[in-house]
Design an enzyme around this catalytic site. Structure first.
Site, mmCIF file in Angstrom:
data_model
loop_
_atom_site.group_PDB
_atom_site.id
_atom_site.type_symbol
_atom_site.label_atom_id
_atom_site.label_comp_id
_atom_site.label_asym_id
_atom_site.label_seq_id
_atom_site.Cartn_x
_atom_site.Cartn_y
_atom_site.Cartn_z
ATOM 1 N N ASP A 30 -130.870 -46.578 92.364
ATOM 2 C CA ASP A 30 -131.302 -47.468 91.278
ATOM 3 C C ASP A 30 -130.866 -48.916 91.531
ATOM 4 O OD1 ASP A 30 -131.066 -44.739 90.449
ATOM 5 O OD2 ASP A 30 -131.204 -45.346 88.358
ATOM 6 N N HIS A 84 -132.437 -51.465 89.150
ATOM 7 C CA HIS A 84 -132.526 -51.876 87.745
ATOM 8 C C HIS A 84 -132.545 -53.389 87.536
ATOM 9 C CE1 HIS A 84 -132.750 -48.240 85.446
ATOM 10 N NE2 HIS A 84 -131.729 -47.694 86.090
ATOM 11 N N ASP A 103 -136.350 -46.418 89.841
ATOM 12 C CA ASP A 103 -135.644 -47.280 88.889
ATOM 13 C C ASP A 103 -135.364 -48.661 89.477
ATOM 14 O OD1 ASP A 103 -135.799 -45.192 87.142
ATOM 15 O OD2 ASP A 103 -133.676 -45.149 86.625
ATOM 16 N N ASP A 155 -136.258 -52.478 84.650
ATOM 17 C CA ASP A 155 -135.618 -52.231 83.350
ATOM 18 C C ASP A 155 -134.124 -52.560 83.391
ATOM 19 O OD1 ASP A 155 -137.772 -51.578 81.757
ATOM 20 O OD2 ASP A 155 -137.611 -49.430 82.085
ATOM 21 N N ARG A 156 -133.626 -52.897 82.209
ATOM 22 C CA ARG A 156 -132.218 -53.235 81.967
ATOM 23 C C ARG A 156 -131.846 -54.592 82.565
ATOM 24 N NH1 ARG A 156 -129.401 -49.478 79.223
ATOM 25 N NH2 ARG A 156 -130.046 -47.302 79.309
ATOM 26 N N ASN A 179 -137.659 -42.556 86.684
ATOM 27 C CA ASN A 179 -138.024 -42.358 85.273
ATOM 28 C C ASN A 179 -138.254 -43.679 84.539
ATOM 29 O OD1 ASN A 179 -135.042 -42.612 85.432
ATOM 30 N ND2 ASN A 179 -135.143 -42.378 83.207
ATOM 31 N N HIS A 180 -137.779 -44.795 85.118
ATOM 32 C CA HIS A 180 -138.026 -46.098 84.493
ATOM 33 C C HIS A 180 -139.307 -46.760 84.986
ATOM 34 C CE1 HIS A 180 -134.641 -47.086 81.792
ATOM 35 N NE2 HIS A 180 -134.043 -46.135 82.486
ATOM 36 N N HIS A 202 -135.837 -39.032 92.694
ATOM 37 C CA HIS A 202 -135.039 -39.820 91.762
ATOM 38 C C HIS A 202 -134.109 -38.958 90.911
ATOM 39 C CE1 HIS A 202 -133.814 -43.174 89.312
ATOM 40 N NE2 HIS A 202 -134.065 -42.458 88.234
ATOM 41 N N ARG A 224 -128.854 -35.790 78.767
ATOM 42 C CA ARG A 224 -129.637 -36.958 78.365
ATOM 43 C C ARG A 224 -130.553 -36.681 77.174
ATOM 44 N NH1 ARG A 224 -129.937 -40.664 82.763
ATOM 45 N NH2 ARG A 224 -129.071 -39.801 84.672
ATOM 46 N N HIS A 268 -130.455 -41.930 89.813
ATOM 47 C CA HIS A 268 -130.595 -41.625 88.383
ATOM 48 C C HIS A 268 -129.309 -41.733 87.572
ATOM 49 C CE1 HIS A 268 -132.826 -40.117 85.014
ATOM 50 N NE2 HIS A 268 -132.415 -38.872 85.063
#
Length: 543
Positions: free
Chosen positions: A267, A269, A296, A299-300, A328-329, A396, A445, A472
């Site tokens: 990730d 991000h 990923d 995002d964030r 997943n993002h 991922h 989660r 992840h």
């Protein structure tokens, strides 16, 4: 953010690694409320709570969760312990566990406002907007003057209305965003502004754009200086990468030829300045070196656009040396909540976001990385391919809710134009996590499942896979080796969201299948907080 940048290579099998997650939830409250809690137990619980609070403040979230769990065992009737552990779960992104803990706190004290806030956060993080709205309303009934919560309720209601509206619109749209953007370009409605003075994308004799390394390097520096490229260039880069993704199957096969290496990156991000430092350590793609980004990318972090454009530009330029798995993002529901949608629309407009969102669906779901030379050293207990070579399943999230899923099943998944949803093989590839206990368990989660070491071993043996490499999850050391060496987690966003204090890492694999782990520290970045483009009022809640 730390300015340290020393990278260090680690031995293939470290003696210890960060635990995969905090402890599982405590026994159900209904079994505990009949216990008589002694004064001595209350005092011990209070002492443990102080230690847990200190660990939490120091961002030692796994330690804090363990200490809160010990305190709960001493005094399960203290709602604050459950609520505090719920907050720790949120920091660990274990929203399913956090939901259970917050619910336990509410069961003990139905007027505990903070517990409703924690539970609403967990509902929001798992995209259950209706339930989050219900808890925000309950909280406002307890604290009618709480304007922050009122704003967060309003933002969540807007998201829910937007989701419903977009579902209706999507039913009416016949053309993909790729087709629509190509039409807009053909109509001359997306030309480069004559006043643009940045890096120039070359053109062929017939006027079509093409990418070269000079442009890519200049673009990266342009981004680093805080500048932007024209929307037309963005579309050309995304469309160029899409043309290659569309030719790849859902499981990509990559052979590591003699003299070649491939780096697996976890990730990122949207942490652009850390990503640039990472590229300085891995090196850029070349004839004898490939990169595999394991989802990923967005995002964030508040430079997700710069990260994804750079990665897609490499894909366009080096289609057989730059590989990108979907995370997943890379999904509409996550982008809507965690900032990428807002950032893409702010920087390049609505149609650009639609283009990114569609191209995310074209990204492969997993990559099988295979050595072409015999393994170096002992192969005792190693699981090898039918040809006697090491190979790794890079994905991922992780493995599946049932046995019997094959590599060919993954290859055949119809992914383009589709979102991962909340269940099924695609969802599990992007969302599941390893657990220490054998068998399968509920997801910490709240989406997907957790799979144990026996599940991993059976799947690897059945498919002739040496190990699973996944991402992840934050790891304090940047990576961890689990499930008796069969499952490795790699995470490449150091000091995640400017507060986790973790290292980043990547894994280098050579033609014999040998692995080398490199850690790196976070880099300074301009003064912009994570989640800067998230829905108004929700950024702090989702951090």
């Amino acid at each position: 953010m730390s300015g340290s940048s020393d990278a260090s290579s680690q031995p293939p099998t470290p003696s210890a690694s960060t635990p995969a997650s905090s402890p599982p939830p405590s026994p159900t409250l209904s079994k505990l409320t009949l216990q008589d809690v002694s004064d001595e137990a209350r005092e011990e619980a209070a002492a443990l709570k102080l230690l847990a609070n200190k660990a939490f403040v120091g961002h030692e979230f796994n330690k804090a969760a363990d200490l809160y769990s010990q305190a709960i065992e001493k005094n399960p009737l203290d709602a604050t312990l459950w609520c505090n552990r719920a907050y720790t779960r949120i920091k660990l992104e274990e929203h399913g566990y956090g939901l259970s803990d917050a619910s336990a706190a509410i069961e003990l004290d139905p007027k505990y406002a903070k517990a409703y806030y924690r539970r609403a956060t967990c509902y929001l993080q798992t995209l259950r907007y209706k339930q989050a709205i219900g808890d925000f309303k309950k909280l406002l009934a307890l604290e009618p003057q709480n304007q922050l919560v009122r704003m967060q309720l309003d933002s969540t209601q807007k998201i829910m209305r937007k989701v419903e509206f977009e579902k209706a619109i999507e039913m009416e749209e016949e053309k993909s965003a790729v087709e629509r953007c190509a039409e807009i370009i053909a109509e001359g409605a997306c030309d480069v502004d004559s006043g643009y003075a940045g890096p120039v994308l070359a053109q062929t004799e017939d006027g079509k754009y093409k990418i070269d390394l000079e442009f890519l390097n200049s673009m990266i520096q342009w981004f680093k200086d805080g500048k932007s490229i024209p929307r037309r260039y963005v579309w050309e880069i995304v469309l160029g990468a899409h043309a290659h993704f569309a030719q790849e199957e859902s499981l990509v096969y990559v052979d590591i030829e003699d003299g070649m290496t491939i780096d697996v990156i976890g990730d990122v991000h949207g942490q652009f300045y850390d990503y640039l430092h990472l590229l300085s350590l891995t090196g850029k793609p070349s004839d004898n070196h490939a990169l595999l980004m394991n989802g990923d990318l967005v995002d964030r972090g508040s430079w997700s656009i710069e990260v994804i454009i750079t990665a897609l530009a490499f894909k366009w330029l080096y289609p057989r040396r730059m590989f990108i798995n979907r995370g997943n993002h890379e999904a509409k529901e996550m982008n809507r909540t965690y900032g990428f949608e807002g950032e893409a629309k702010h920087k390049f407009g609505d149609q650009s976001y639609k283009l990114f969102a569609y191209v995310f669906t074209a990204m492969p779901l997993a990559t099988l990385v295979s050595a072409t030379k015999p393994p170096a050293g002992s192969t005792k207990n190693a699981i090898l391919s039918p040809e006697g070579r090491k190979r790794y399943f890079v994905v991922h999230g992780g493995l599946f809710s049932k046995d019997g899923v094959t590599l060919d099943d993954v290859r055949k998944i119809k992914r383009i134009g589709r979102q991962p949803g909340q269940e099924g093989i695609m969802c599990e590839l992007l969302w599941t996590d390893p657990q220490e206990l054998p068998g399968r368990g509920p997801s910490k989660r709240g989406v997907g499942i957790a799979f144990g070491p026996d599940v991993t071993k059976r799947w690897c043996e059945a498919n002739g896979v040496t190990g699973v490499i996944r991402s992840h999850e934050v790891r304090q050391d940047g990576y961890s080796i689990e499930h008796d060496g069969l499952c490795t987690t790699v995470f490449s966003a150091p000091n995640y969201v400017d507060q986790a204090g973790n290292k980043g890492a990547f894994i280098r694999i050579d033609a014999t299948g040998s692995q080398e782990y490199t850690q790196f520290d976070a880099q300074p970045h301009p003064p912009m907080k994570p989640m800067a483009y998230a829905s108004s009022g929700l950024a702090n809640l989702l951090m």
